[in-house]
Each structure stands twice: as structure tokens, then as C-alpha cells.
Write a protein that holds these residues in place. Sequence first.
Motif, PDB file in Angstrom:
ATOM      1  N   TYR A 160       3.622  -2.583 -15.184  1.00 13.52           N
ATOM      2  CA  TYR A 160       3.014  -1.629 -14.249  1.00 13.52           C
ATOM      3  C   TYR A 160       2.941  -2.221 -12.841  1.00 13.52           C
ATOM      4  O   TYR A 160       3.315  -1.575 -11.862  1.00 13.52           O
ATOM      5  CB  TYR A 160       1.615  -1.245 -14.749  1.00 13.52           C
ATOM      6  N   GLN A 161       2.480  -3.465 -12.719  1.00 16.70           N
ATOM      7  CA  GLN A 161       2.359  -4.101 -11.403  1.00 16.70           C
ATOM      8  C   GLN A 161       3.725  -4.286 -10.755  1.00 16.70           C
ATOM      9  O   GLN A 161       3.873  -4.103  -9.543  1.00 16.70           O
ATOM     10  CB  GLN A 161       1.644  -5.440 -11.535  1.00 16.70           C
ATOM     11  N   VAL A 162       4.724  -4.640 -11.544  1.00 21.07           N
ATOM     12  CA  VAL A 162       6.082  -4.804 -11.013  1.00 21.07           C
ATOM     13  C   VAL A 162       6.602  -3.454 -10.521  1.00 21.07           C
ATOM     14  O   VAL A 162       7.221  -3.358  -9.456  1.00 21.07           O
ATOM     15  CB  VAL A 162       7.027  -5.423 -12.065  1.00 21.07           C
ATOM     16  N   ALA A 163       6.338  -2.380 -11.269  1.00 20.20           N
ATOM     17  CA  ALA A 163       6.780  -1.043 -10.874  1.00 20.20           C
ATOM     18  C   ALA A 163       6.094  -0.590  -9.588  1.00 20.20           C
ATOM     19  O   ALA A 163       6.749  -0.019  -8.699  1.00 20.20           O
ATOM     20  CB  ALA A 163       6.517  -0.046 -12.000  1.00 20.20           C
ATOM     21  N   VAL A 164       4.799  -0.851  -9.463  1.00 18.90           N
ATOM     22  CA  VAL A 164       4.068  -0.487  -8.240  1.00 18.90           C
ATOM     23  C   VAL A 164       4.643  -1.241  -7.047  1.00 18.90           C
ATOM     24  O   VAL A 164       4.904  -0.656  -5.987  1.00 18.90           O
ATOM     25  CB  VAL A 164       2.546  -0.754  -8.389  1.00 18.90           C
ATOM     26  N   ALA A 165       4.868  -2.543  -7.215  1.00 20.61           N
ATOM     27  CA  ALA A 165       5.449  -3.340  -6.125  1.00 20.61           C
ATOM     28  C   ALA A 165       6.837  -2.839  -5.767  1.00 20.61           C
ATOM     29  O   ALA A 165       7.210  -2.799  -4.579  1.00 20.61           O
ATOM     30  CB  ALA A 165       5.504  -4.812  -6.524  1.00 20.61           C
ATOM     31  N   ASP A 166       7.623  -2.439  -6.769  1.00 19.64           N
ATOM     32  CA  ASP A 166       8.963  -1.916  -6.507  1.00 19.64           C
ATOM     33  C   ASP A 166       8.887  -0.648  -5.669  1.00 19.64           C
ATOM     34  O   ASP A 166       9.675  -0.455  -4.741  1.00 19.64           O
ATOM     35  CB  ASP A 166       9.685  -1.649  -7.829  1.00 19.64           C
ATOM     36  N   PHE A 167       7.935   0.208  -5.970  1.00 22.34           N
ATOM     37  CA  PHE A 167       7.760   1.435  -5.192  1.00 22.34           C
ATOM     38  C   PHE A 167       7.424   1.125  -3.741  1.00 22.34           C
ATOM     39  O   PHE A 167       7.878   1.803  -2.823  1.00 22.34           O
ATOM     40  CB  PHE A 167       6.662   2.312  -5.800  1.00 22.34           C
TER      41      PHE A 167
END
Length: 186
Positions: free
Chosen positions: A85-92
Motif C-alpha cells: 500500500y505504501q509503495v503504491a501511494v508513493a508511486d501515485f
Amino acid sequence: MAEVKNNIVTQGASGMLGDMIVFRQVNGKTIMATKPRQSEKKSEKQIEHQARFQKATIYGRSAVAKPELKSEYESAVGEKGNSAYQVAVADFLNAPSIQEVNLSKYHGNVGDVISILVTDDFKVQRVEVEIHDPDGTLVEAGSAVAGFGVEWVYTATVKNASLAGDKITITAFDLPGNTDVEDKTL
């Protein structure tokens, strides 16, 4: 901010105690801090940032709800205890970046190549190339192919006799749909 260790009273605590102390869990540890202060009036930049972060959290939740996307983000989870989840948020929150466009091997012939170096904090999804005449007429358009490392290669499919003044537009996309665009004129 203090980290609480081996205290059976506060272990696993989260929330506010009184109106002064906040407990929260971070990577399995109990963190104790003073209550955060809220400013009375938010600036326009703060409002924009909050809206963008809200979109990022929505994207993060939807990304980990899709098993194939969640496994992709899980592959990037590091030693710091980040989650998919944190990696996905950072990617966004981080758009791809076009570092370099090499036109030295493009001479307007079929089979000529344009090399593009693109980076992203997670993954570059695709790179699109458009070539326009000086009057704006589309000569050709297509997708570049991932090469070695951060290199993407576009191979020309149309003979382009007049190069002078042609505009080449490169657009890089990441998984959340963020883009970076660069224009080059011949």
C-alpha cells in the motif's frame, strides 16, 4: 516523539490520551508523541496537497485490492518495513521522469531509432512517441519498447523525407497514469 519499548501498559496502544499525548503504531512499534497542532487556515498549496494525497490513498487502496497489482507493489517492499500500500501511494505521488532523448540515430528512414531514458520511483509502464511535421500533421506515432535498464527504444515505421522543423513528442507513463512529456524539434 518517543518510542515505547517493553511497556505492557502502552504496548499496542493507539489514539489520544487526554488532550496532549497521541499513541500510534508504526511497523509494530508503539510511538508516543504530542498532539499535532492544526493550523486555523490552510493555504491553497496545503489544500491542493491534501487533495492529491487523498487521491493517492484511494489509488493505494484500490491497487492492493487487485491481486496482480498488489503482488507487483509487494515486489518493491524494502527492508524499512514498507507495505505494498505504501509503495503504491508513493508511486501515485511520483511521476516518471524523461532524463534524455537521443535523436542521433533518427534520419527519417524506416527502422531508424530514437532512444529515450526514463526513470520512475517504481516502474515505467509505457513510453509513447509522436512525430509531427512543422505544420502539425502527424507523421507517425507509436509505443517505444523497453530496452536495457531505463532505456526505451522507438523504431520508426514511416519514411519522413523532410525532417527540418519536425516536432517529436515523448510521453512516459507510470502505473497510476502519471506522465512526463518532452518535446524535441529537429
